[in-house]
Design a protein around this motif. Structure first.
Motif, PDB file in Angstrom:
ATOM      1  N   SER B 277       0.971  -1.278  -0.140  1.00  0.00           N
ATOM      2  CA  SER B 277      -0.027   0.007  -0.047  1.00  0.00           C
ATOM      3  C   SER B 277       0.773   1.416   0.138  1.00  0.00           C
ATOM      4  N   PRO B 278       0.401   2.431  -0.494  1.00  0.00           N
ATOM      5  CA  PRO B 278       1.172   3.656  -0.863  1.00  0.00           C
ATOM      6  C   PRO B 278       1.650   3.874   0.706  1.00  0.00           C
ATOM      7  N   GLU B 279       0.941   3.881   1.931  1.00  0.00           N
ATOM      8  CA  GLU B 279       1.369   4.442   3.171  1.00  0.00           C
ATOM      9  C   GLU B 279       2.704   3.430   3.737  1.00  0.00           C
ATOM     10  N   ASN B 280       2.558   2.179   3.116  1.00  0.00           N
ATOM     11  CA  ASN B 280       3.769   1.625   3.825  1.00  0.00           C
ATOM     12  C   ASN B 280       5.055   1.389   2.855  1.00  0.00           C
ATOM     13  N   SER B 281       4.974   2.078   1.464  1.00  0.00           N
ATOM     14  CA  SER B 281       5.813   1.731   0.487  1.00  0.00           C
ATOM     15  C   SER B 281       7.319   2.192   1.026  1.00  0.00           C
ATOM     16  N   GLU B 282       7.458   3.356   1.614  1.00  0.00           N
ATOM     17  CA  GLU B 282       8.604   3.824   1.918  1.00  0.00           C
ATOM     18  C   GLU B 282       9.503   2.905   3.063  1.00  0.00           C
ATOM     19  N   THR B 283       8.436   2.668   4.000  1.00  0.00           N
ATOM     20  CA  THR B 283       8.860   1.756   4.965  1.00  0.00           C
ATOM     21  C   THR B 283       9.386   0.376   4.474  1.00  0.00           C
ATOM     22  N   PHE B 284       8.651  -0.231   3.295  1.00  0.00           N
ATOM     23  CA  PHE B 284       9.032  -1.496   2.843  1.00  0.00           C
ATOM     24  C   PHE B 284      10.408  -1.259   2.292  1.00  0.00           C
ATOM     25  N   LEU B 285      10.409  -0.171   1.532  1.00  0.00           N
ATOM     26  CA  LEU B 285      11.826   0.108   0.691  1.00  0.00           C
ATOM     27  C   LEU B 285      12.802   0.023   1.625  1.00  0.00           C
ATOM     28  N   ASN B 286      12.675   0.856   2.680  1.00  0.00           N
ATOM     29  CA  ASN B 286      13.954   1.044   3.694  1.00  0.00           C
ATOM     30  C   ASN B 286      14.264  -0.261   4.304  1.00  0.00           C
ATOM     31  N   SER B 287      13.306  -1.027   4.625  1.00  0.00           N
ATOM     32  CA  SER B 287      13.467  -2.121   5.269  1.00  0.00           C
ATOM     33  C   SER B 287      14.233  -3.201   4.391  1.00  0.00           C
ATOM     34  N   THR B 288      13.866  -3.229   3.325  1.00  0.00           N
ATOM     35  CA  THR B 288      14.666  -4.172   2.117  1.00  0.00           C
ATOM     36  C   THR B 288      15.967  -3.846   2.325  1.00  0.00           C
ATOM     37  N   ARG B 289      15.988  -2.399   2.114  1.00  0.00           N
ATOM     38  CA  ARG B 289      17.737  -1.885   1.997  1.00  0.00           C
ATOM     39  C   ARG B 289      18.411  -2.308   3.122  1.00  0.00           C
ATOM     40  N   HIS B 290      17.853  -2.524   4.327  1.00  0.00           N
ATOM     41  CA  HIS B 290      18.506  -3.012   5.710  1.00  0.00           C
ATOM     42  C   HIS B 290      18.787  -4.443   5.348  1.00  0.00           C
ATOM     43  N   LEU B 291      17.993  -5.054   4.654  1.00  0.00           N
ATOM     44  CA  LEU B 291      18.451  -6.587   4.243  1.00  0.00           C
ATOM     45  C   LEU B 291      19.481  -6.822   3.408  1.00  0.00           C
ATOM     46  N   GLY B 292      19.725  -5.657   2.536  1.00  0.00           N
ATOM     47  CA  GLY B 292      20.853  -5.727   1.593  1.00  0.00           C
ATOM     48  C   GLY B 292      20.254  -6.222   0.386  1.00  0.00           C
ATOM     49  N   LEU B 293      18.978  -6.169  -0.006  1.00  0.00           N
ATOM     50  CA  LEU B 293      18.316  -6.829  -1.081  1.00  0.00           C
ATOM     51  C   LEU B 293      17.944  -5.518  -1.800  1.00  0.00           C
ATOM     52  N   GLU B 294      18.240  -5.735  -3.318  1.00  0.00           N
ATOM     53  CA  GLU B 294      17.567  -4.668  -4.066  1.00  0.00           C
ATOM     54  C   GLU B 294      16.140  -5.071  -4.447  1.00  0.00           C
ATOM     55  N   VAL B 295      15.311  -3.874  -4.299  1.00  0.00           N
ATOM     56  CA  VAL B 295      13.951  -4.072  -4.448  1.00  0.00           C
ATOM     57  C   VAL B 295      13.259  -2.916  -5.017  1.00  0.00           C
ATOM     58  N   THR B 296      12.706  -3.003  -6.552  1.00  0.00           N
ATOM     59  CA  THR B 296      12.443  -1.841  -7.471  1.00  0.00           C
ATOM     60  C   THR B 296      11.104  -1.842  -7.473  1.00  0.00           C
ATOM     61  N   ARG B 297      10.453  -0.577  -7.501  1.00  0.00           N
ATOM     62  CA  ARG B 297       9.011  -0.323  -7.563  1.00  0.00           C
ATOM     63  C   ARG B 297       8.980  -0.430  -9.302  1.00  0.00           C
ATOM     64  N   ILE B 298       8.128  -1.129  -9.834  1.00  0.00           N
ATOM     65  CA  ILE B 298       7.895  -1.195 -11.248  1.00  0.00           C
ATOM     66  C   ILE B 298       6.550  -0.619 -11.830  1.00  0.00           C
ATOM     67  N   GLY B 299       5.780  -0.336 -11.098  1.00  0.00           N
ATOM     68  CA  GLY B 299       4.455   0.085 -11.450  1.00  0.00           C
ATOM     69  C   GLY B 299       3.610   0.087 -10.237  1.00  0.00           C
ATOM     70  N   GLU B 300       2.347   0.171 -10.532  1.00  0.00           N
ATOM     71  CA  GLU B 300       1.158   0.600  -9.699  1.00  0.00           C
ATOM     72  C   GLU B 300      -0.267  -0.130 -10.159  1.00  0.00           C
ATOM     73  N   CYS B 301      -0.757  -0.517  -9.089  1.00  0.00           N
ATOM     74  CA  CYS B 301      -1.987  -1.310  -9.266  1.00  0.00           C
ATOM     75  C   CYS B 301      -3.262  -0.310  -9.724  1.00  0.00           C
ATOM     76  N   LEU B 302      -4.079  -0.470 -10.619  1.00  0.00           N
ATOM     77  CA  LEU B 302      -5.053   0.387 -10.989  1.00  0.00           C
ATOM     78  C   LEU B 302      -6.552  -0.552 -10.819  1.00  0.00           C
ATOM     79  N   SER B 303      -7.583   0.197 -10.986  1.00  0.00           N
ATOM     80  CA  SER B 303      -8.726  -0.822 -10.863  1.00  0.00           C
ATOM     81  C   SER B 303      -8.737  -1.590 -12.167  1.00  0.00           C
TER      82      SER B 303
END
Lengths: 328, 328
Positions: B277-303
């Motif tokens: 969800s957009p509200e968790n997006s930044e925390t998620f990204l930061n947490s993956t960086r702490h794991l040393g794992l590359e994670v990339t935002r590739i798009g967005e869900c639409l209806s």
């Protein structure tokens, strides 16, 4: 020819009535275990040309894949609950094949009150592969193992042994049933015993109550008794003339005595081999009669230094070495 | 050549350290579920010539068979616990093959803290078949499904996509890495990504906390995103130029742009596709960086009425129809 997606959506999905299957729309299935129960898990791979014939009826193929796994669960005194199904197709299946195969799955799952949880579909350059993982439940710690038999225990076998081996040979026309005196009906019934073995699920709760050890006969009584005796660290004496054989099998044995020994070293009967303490032996036998299931005492457990001996009616030892079945 | 019994006793049995495996001496394994946990079960069949090559190193074959299943468990936010292993051999295995294969199993099981519960060995007239059923655990009701994504959620992919497809083509010499500018090391690293994909087990607990949906990328991002969007009933827009690709892959794409689209429709990367969800997006990204794992935002869900669209840097839609991967 069906695409993978059509096969899953049209044929497999309607079979998934359990919540945990997520209608096959996920990477994994969810199994929420019942409290205070152990999960009993068995897995069997069946390959065309090895465990069934590619031109067997698709509903028979589906039935057998489930039956051989249900048989393992029954032998352990457990109640079958659900299965995972893997299939590898040499060619995309025809709709008629898929329909009959899934009807076979559906009928058998209904008969044994189990549900499809999930699985995997893929392609192969080899023969059709079916891989079943089955889940049963039993009260914690109550699974009937191969390892509990004691010297003095009575050894029982359910049903008739050797029918499936004869059915295979009749199915492959390696022997000629009519020439050996079989009626058409007997011929068919032996072939059916190979194509559609009956898992002895009705025995499970008796085994759980009374058996000191049990297993299903999938590799032939010689090989399987050896496994049970190794696991339990016992010896055994088996009276070959007490081996339960059907009337049809008896006819074939009297025409060709070699067939009898072959049958002992051949599996696919999926009957139950169980050991029962002498004090429970009569109750066990009476209870199986109430179930309407033929169960025969074929021998007795000895201490391990005695090894396993096979005796004829005159009490003479019969050598059955080299008769074991190997998968590869 | 090993007999079935030798293969089990000498090579597989030492791998069975869990009590429930009964040292492979029974018809079934016992799994005593942890209280308040769901069992997460996945099953994958791997066949020589289809999912790996018969002449791959046996330890790589064993690794991959476990890795693709571990990947499913990770995508569901669960902790892997144990596996059942089915093997069908075209020929009885050589001791050296069996030893290396079981070392591959053992090393991988140790690395991911899972144990061998049981399985089945048999023969086949076709190619080598491996069938794994894997069991993971997660707190009851907490499995991350494919079906929870909402319009507005951000779509993430772990690692680099397309490496395995390129590794396959390099392994099969369908493309010439040196000619296309790859260093020897890059060449090897892409092939390794095909032979030994990395299950993203370290992401599991973050997914469990934050992902609205997730799955592993086994059939290519186009096919897998379609599955996720169907399960969640959403549409999506994907920025093709945001797709995370490795430096080695980038080199190949710049030499042959067709390779890029191929990679999108090809699986085997076993990276994670997740929606947050957009509200968790930044925390998620930061947490993956702490794991040393590359994670990339590739798009967005639409209806869902928007369907799935793929856009290039200029925001123009790119047609990727007919690029889906099918198993048969």
């Amino acid at each position: 020819m069906l695409t993978e997606n059509e096969f899953i959506e049209t044929y497999l999905k309607p079979l998934c009535r359990s919540k945990g299957s997520l209608s096959l729309s996920d990477d994994a299935a969810i199994l929420t275990p019942s409290p205070n129960q152990d999960l009993i898990i068995s897995k069997d791979i069946l390959i065309a040309g090895h465990h069934f014939f590619a031109d067997d009826r698709p509903d028979d193929i589906a039935y057998k894949a489930l039956a051989v796994n249900l048989s393992d669960i029954a032998a352990k005194g457990a109640t079958p609950k659900s299965v995972m199904l893997g299939i590898a197709f040499p060619n995309a299946p025809e709709p008629s094949w898929a329909k009959a195969f899934c009807r076979g799955l559906s009928d058998t799952m209904e008969q044994y009150s189990i549900c499809l949880l999930g699985g995997d579909t893929t392609g192969t350059k080899g023969p059709l592969v079916l891989s079943i993982t089955i889940f049963g439940e039993v009260e914690s710690g109550k699974m009937v193992k191969r390892s509990g038999a004691q010297a003095g225990d009575h050894i029982y076998a359910s049903g008739y042994l050797g029918d499936a081996a004869l059915g295979y040979q009749l199915r492959k026309k390696l022997i000629d049933g009519a020439k050996l005196g079989l009626s058409d009906e007997e011929n068919k019934s032996l072939i059916k015993r190979y194509l559609r073995p009956t898992p002895r699920s009705e025995l499970a709760s008796l085994l759980k109550e009374m058996a000191t050890s049990a297993m299903d006969l999938s590799d032939g009584v010689i090989a399987d008794l050896e496994k049970l005796s190794n696991a339990s660290d016992i010896g055994a004496k088996i009276n070959l003339d007490e081996m339960p054989v059907s009337k049809a099998a008896m006819k074939l044995f009297s025409s060709d005595p070699n067939l009898k020994n072959q049958c002992l070293s051949w599996g696919d009967d999926y009957e139950i081999l169980a050991t029962i303490s002498p004090e429970n032996s009569e109750t066990f036998l009476n209870s199986t009669r109430h179930l309407g299931l033929e169960v025969t005492r074929i021998g007795e457990c000895l201490s391990s230094e005695n090894g396993i001996t096979y005796l004829n009616t005159s009490g003479e030892e019969v050598s059955l070495k080299g008769q074991n079945f190997h998968h590869f």
